[in-house]
Design a protein around this motif. Structure first.
Motif, PDB file in Angstrom:
ATOM      1  N   UNK A   1       1.184 -15.280  54.519  1.00  0.00           N
ATOM      2  CA  UNK A   1       1.085 -15.409  55.976  1.00  0.00           C
ATOM      3  C   UNK A   1      -0.311 -15.214  56.454  1.00  0.00           C
ATOM      4  N   UNK A   2      -0.849 -14.138  55.741  1.00  0.00           N
ATOM      5  CA  UNK A   2      -2.256 -13.545  56.070  1.00  0.00           C
ATOM      6  C   UNK A   2      -3.262 -14.646  55.455  1.00  0.00           C
ATOM      7  N   UNK A   3      -2.893 -15.155  54.334  1.00  0.00           N
ATOM      8  CA  UNK A   3      -3.636 -16.090  53.658  1.00  0.00           C
ATOM      9  C   UNK A   3      -3.639 -17.331  54.324  1.00  0.00           C
ATOM     10  N   UNK A   4      -2.534 -17.942  55.014  1.00  0.00           N
ATOM     11  CA  UNK A   4      -2.477 -19.095  55.784  1.00  0.00           C
ATOM     12  C   UNK A   4      -3.363 -18.783  57.023  1.00  0.00           C
ATOM     13  N   UNK A   5      -3.534 -17.873  57.743  1.00  0.00           N
ATOM     14  CA  UNK A   5      -4.243 -17.479  58.906  1.00  0.00           C
ATOM     15  C   UNK A   5      -5.682 -17.604  58.714  1.00  0.00           C
TER      16      UNK A   5
ATOM     17  N   UNK B   1       0.787 -19.921  53.720  1.00  0.00           N
ATOM     18  CA  UNK B   1       1.557 -20.842  54.548  1.00  0.00           C
ATOM     19  C   UNK B   1       0.561 -21.226  55.551  1.00  0.00           C
ATOM     20  N   UNK B   2       0.079 -22.692  55.630  1.00  0.00           N
ATOM     21  CA  UNK B   2      -0.752 -23.232  56.515  1.00  0.00           C
ATOM     22  C   UNK B   2      -0.175 -23.847  57.561  1.00  0.00           C
ATOM     23  N   UNK B   3      -0.885 -24.212  58.614  1.00  0.00           N
ATOM     24  CA  UNK B   3      -0.423 -24.559  59.945  1.00  0.00           C
ATOM     25  C   UNK B   3      -0.055 -23.637  60.804  1.00  0.00           C
ATOM     26  N   UNK B   4      -0.382 -22.331  60.695  1.00  0.00           N
ATOM     27  CA  UNK B   4       0.120 -21.170  61.552  1.00  0.00           C
ATOM     28  C   UNK B   4      -1.079 -20.918  62.704  1.00  0.00           C
ATOM     29  N   UNK B   5      -2.319 -21.674  62.465  1.00  0.00           N
ATOM     30  CA  UNK B   5      -3.183 -21.473  63.514  1.00  0.00           C
ATOM     31  C   UNK B   5      -3.399 -23.032  63.819  1.00  0.00           C
ATOM     32  N   UNK B   6      -3.348 -23.147  65.238  1.00  0.00           N
ATOM     33  CA  UNK B   6      -3.482 -24.634  65.800  1.00  0.00           C
ATOM     34  C   UNK B   6      -4.795 -25.013  66.228  1.00  0.00           C
TER      35      UNK B   6
END
Length: 80
Positions: free
Chosen positions: A45-49, A75-80
């Motif tokens: 999660x943190x890597x994605x952000x 996990x990509x796409x968490x920040x839009x």
């Protein structure tokens, strides 16, 4: 909302013990009898952000931010 109704029923003495009113979620299946067990690595999660928001490269995340975490994918796409 369903959980709220179930809690209200339990307080009134209705419903079965261990029944949260949600399919497949019995008290015996919950972590410490109250929470869903973790199913995702928080590093993902943190890597994605960090990747989406700051543009950090996967390699930097895997080697510098979280050393030895190459198998854990962001996990990509968490920040839009």
């Amino acid at each position: 909302m369903a959980r709220h109704r179930c809690v209200a029923r339990r307080r009134r003495g209705e419903g079965r013990p261990g029944d949260l009113g949600l399919a497949g979620l019995k008290t015996a299946n919950l972590y410490e009898g109250r929470d869903l067990a973790p199913t995702a690595d928080l590093r993902a999660v943190i890597k994605g952000v960090l990747h989406d928001h700051l543009g950090l490269a996967e390699r930097v995340l895997a080697e510098t931010v979280f050393p030895d975490s190459t198998p854990v994918k962001a996990i990509k796409g968490l920040v839009g």
